[in-house]
Design a protein around this motif. Structure first.
Motif, PDB file in Angstrom:
ATOM      1  N   GLY A  42       0.731  -1.269   0.025  1.00 54.56           N
ATOM      2  CA  GLY A  42       0.099  -0.242  -0.035  1.00 54.56           C
ATOM      3  C   GLY A  42       0.719   1.350   0.058  1.00 54.56           C
ATOM      4  O   GLY A  42       0.216   2.468   0.236  1.00 54.56           O
ATOM      5  N   ASN A  43       2.178   1.159  -0.028  1.00 55.62           N
ATOM      6  CA  ASN A  43       3.046   2.387  -0.048  1.00 55.62           C
ATOM      7  C   ASN A  43       3.874   2.666  -1.392  1.00 55.62           C
ATOM      8  O   ASN A  43       5.113   2.593  -1.329  1.00 55.62           O
ATOM      9  CB  ASN A  43       3.967   2.224   0.987  1.00 55.62           C
ATOM     10  CG  ASN A  43       4.807   3.722   0.886  1.00 55.62           C
ATOM     11  OD1 ASN A  43       4.156   4.460   0.666  1.00 55.62           O
ATOM     12  ND2 ASN A  43       5.959   3.629   1.879  1.00 55.62           N
ATOM     13  N   PRO A  45       3.715   4.705  -4.613  1.00 60.56           N
ATOM     14  CA  PRO A  45       2.811   5.677  -5.279  1.00 60.56           C
ATOM     15  C   PRO A  45       3.242   5.791  -6.813  1.00 60.56           C
ATOM     16  O   PRO A  45       2.086   6.197  -7.456  1.00 60.56           O
ATOM     17  CB  PRO A  45       3.505   7.056  -4.592  1.00 60.56           C
ATOM     18  CG  PRO A  45       4.754   6.909  -3.902  1.00 60.56           C
ATOM     19  CD  PRO A  45       4.560   5.200  -3.769  1.00 60.56           C
ATOM     20  N   SER A  48       0.094   2.918  -7.744  1.00 57.41           N
ATOM     21  CA  SER A  48      -1.073   3.028  -6.867  1.00 57.41           C
ATOM     22  C   SER A  48      -2.184   3.090  -7.401  1.00 57.41           C
ATOM     23  O   SER A  48      -2.078   3.424  -8.805  1.00 57.41           O
ATOM     24  CB  SER A  48      -1.079   4.115  -5.560  1.00 57.41           C
ATOM     25  OG  SER A  48      -1.018   5.391  -6.464  1.00 57.41           O
ATOM     26  N   ASN A  49      -3.542   2.919  -7.030  1.00 59.60           N
ATOM     27  CA  ASN A  49      -4.732   3.183  -7.462  1.00 59.60           C
ATOM     28  C   ASN A  49      -5.241   4.407  -6.915  1.00 59.60           C
ATOM     29  O   ASN A  49      -6.517   4.492  -7.301  1.00 59.60           O
ATOM     30  CB  ASN A  49      -5.589   1.891  -7.168  1.00 59.60           C
ATOM     31  CG  ASN A  49      -5.038   0.765  -7.964  1.00 59.60           C
ATOM     32  OD1 ASN A  49      -4.669   0.785  -9.295  1.00 59.60           O
ATOM     33  ND2 ASN A  49      -5.256  -0.452  -7.437  1.00 59.60           N
ATOM     34  N   ASP A  50      -4.684   5.224  -6.310  1.00 55.49           N
ATOM     35  CA  ASP A  50      -5.202   6.471  -5.961  1.00 55.49           C
ATOM     36  C   ASP A  50      -4.316   7.647  -6.255  1.00 55.49           C
ATOM     37  O   ASP A  50      -3.548   7.701  -7.280  1.00 55.49           O
ATOM     38  CB  ASP A  50      -5.243   6.167  -4.109  1.00 55.49           C
ATOM     39  CG  ASP A  50      -3.956   6.329  -3.511  1.00 55.49           C
ATOM     40  OD1 ASP A  50      -3.057   6.671  -4.115  1.00 55.49           O
ATOM     41  OD2 ASP A  50      -3.657   5.560  -2.495  1.00 55.49           O
ATOM     42  N   ARG A  51      -4.887   8.953  -5.629  1.00 60.22           N
ATOM     43  CA  ARG A  51      -4.285  10.045  -6.068  1.00 60.22           C
ATOM     44  C   ARG A  51      -2.567  10.473  -5.711  1.00 60.22           C
ATOM     45  O   ARG A  51      -2.090  11.134  -6.039  1.00 60.22           O
ATOM     46  CB  ARG A  51      -5.000  11.125  -5.256  1.00 60.22           C
ATOM     47  CG  ARG A  51      -6.490  11.291  -5.627  1.00 60.22           C
ATOM     48  CD  ARG A  51      -7.301  12.281  -5.106  1.00 60.22           C
ATOM     49  NE  ARG A  51      -6.502  13.793  -5.443  1.00 60.22           N
ATOM     50  CZ  ARG A  51      -6.975  14.498  -5.293  1.00 60.22           C
ATOM     51  NH1 ARG A  51      -7.984  14.947  -4.298  1.00 60.22           N
ATOM     52  NH2 ARG A  51      -6.386  15.675  -5.642  1.00 60.22           N
ATOM     53  N   SER A  52      -2.198   9.361  -5.279  1.00 61.72           N
ATOM     54  CA  SER A  52      -1.005   9.444  -4.735  1.00 61.72           C
ATOM     55  C   SER A  52       0.286   9.237  -6.120  1.00 61.72           C
ATOM     56  O   SER A  52       1.242   9.649  -6.274  1.00 61.72           O
ATOM     57  CB  SER A  52      -0.462   8.377  -3.916  1.00 61.72           C
ATOM     58  OG  SER A  52      -0.569   6.981  -4.118  1.00 61.72           O
ATOM     59  N   ARG A  53      -0.436   8.599  -7.018  1.00 62.48           N
ATOM     60  CA  ARG A  53       0.033   8.703  -8.449  1.00 62.48           C
ATOM     61  C   ARG A  53       0.480  10.151  -8.811  1.00 62.48           C
ATOM     62  O   ARG A  53       1.301  10.443  -9.700  1.00 62.48           O
ATOM     63  CB  ARG A  53      -0.799   7.949  -9.466  1.00 62.48           C
ATOM     64  CG  ARG A  53      -0.831   6.426  -9.271  1.00 62.48           C
ATOM     65  CD  ARG A  53      -1.518   5.730 -10.286  1.00 62.48           C
ATOM     66  NE  ARG A  53      -3.086   5.966 -10.305  1.00 62.48           N
ATOM     67  CZ  ARG A  53      -3.947   6.043 -10.917  1.00 62.48           C
ATOM     68  NH1 ARG A  53      -3.684   5.200 -12.054  1.00 62.48           N
ATOM     69  NH2 ARG A  53      -4.910   6.686 -10.982  1.00 62.48           N
ATOM     70  N   GLU A  54      -0.365  11.033  -8.720  1.00 58.14           N
ATOM     71  CA  GLU A  54      -0.386  12.540  -9.215  1.00 58.14           C
ATOM     72  C   GLU A  54       0.922  13.098  -8.288  1.00 58.14           C
ATOM     73  O   GLU A  54       1.787  13.652  -9.114  1.00 58.14           O
ATOM     74  CB  GLU A  54      -1.661  13.322  -8.965  1.00 58.14           C
ATOM     75  CG  GLU A  54      -2.743  12.762  -9.837  1.00 58.14           C
ATOM     76  CD  GLU A  54      -2.745  12.755 -11.382  1.00 58.14           C
ATOM     77  OE1 GLU A  54      -1.935  13.813 -11.757  1.00 58.14           O
ATOM     78  OE2 GLU A  54      -3.180  12.102 -12.140  1.00 58.14           O
ATOM     79  N   HIS A  80       0.470   0.735 -17.207  1.00 59.77           N
ATOM     80  CA  HIS A  80       0.223   1.311 -15.694  1.00 59.77           C
ATOM     81  C   HIS A  80       1.403   1.912 -14.862  1.00 59.77           C
ATOM     82  O   HIS A  80       2.572   1.637 -15.547  1.00 59.77           O
ATOM     83  CB  HIS A  80      -0.459  -0.153 -14.984  1.00 59.77           C
ATOM     84  CG  HIS A  80      -1.615  -0.411 -15.725  1.00 59.77           C
ATOM     85  ND1 HIS A  80      -1.715  -1.441 -16.635  1.00 59.77           N
ATOM     86  CD2 HIS A  80      -2.785  -0.713 -15.117  1.00 59.77           C
ATOM     87  CE1 HIS A  80      -2.930  -1.813 -16.718  1.00 59.77           C
ATOM     88  NE2 HIS A  80      -3.652  -1.214 -15.949  1.00 59.77           N
TER      89      HIS A  80
END
Length: 140
Positions: A42-43, A45, A48-54, A80
């Motif tokens: 879960g760490n 970025p 990841s599948n969330d805003r941490s990619r930005e 991906h």
């Protein structure tokens, strides 16, 4: 010498590291933002599948190897993650082709900084990579 870091980055073809060139054409032992973060469950970025990619994409844009990273993404036909400062959309062919073109332009712009006068290795044929991926999916 890289204007971003004040030192000359080392670049070698991935094959020099014993890796398959079609998977990654460049590799370096120099520190990079994507290797400074210690990914764990879960760490990560960059994938990841969330805003941490930005956030990862913003950090990625500070990397002195951003051009080669994007070139690797195009060579491996990545779908991906964050590569070359760009968040990839997954298996969306039309969007990916635009991203690949953008990353190749970015690489050409950064090539003198990142490679000097060394030529870029030839990209593998996109159709060959698709055939290999299809064969792997069929075997699984």
């Amino acid at each position: 010498m890289s204007a971003d870091t004040g030192h000359t980055p080392t670049a070698r073809l991935a094959d020099d590291f014993g890796q398959v060139p079609a998977a990654r054409l460049f590799e370096t032992t120099e520190p990079r933002p994507c290797t400074a973060t210690k990914p764990g469950p879960g760490n990560d970025p960059w994938f990841s599948n969330d805003r941490s990619r930005e956030r990862a994409a913003r950090i990625c844009k500070t990397c002195p190897f951003i051009g080669r990273c994007g070139y690797n993404a195009v060579a491996s036909r990545a779908t991906h993650g964050v590569w070359g400062g760009v968040v990839f959309p997954g298996d969306k062919a039309a969007a990916l082709e635009k991203i690949y073109a953008q990353l190749l332009d970015q690489f050409e712009e950064r090539r003198p900084i990142e490679l000097g006068h060394a030529p870029a290795p030839e990209l593998p044929a996109a159709t060959a990579h698709r055939r290999r991926r299809s064969a792997t999916a069929t075997a699984a």
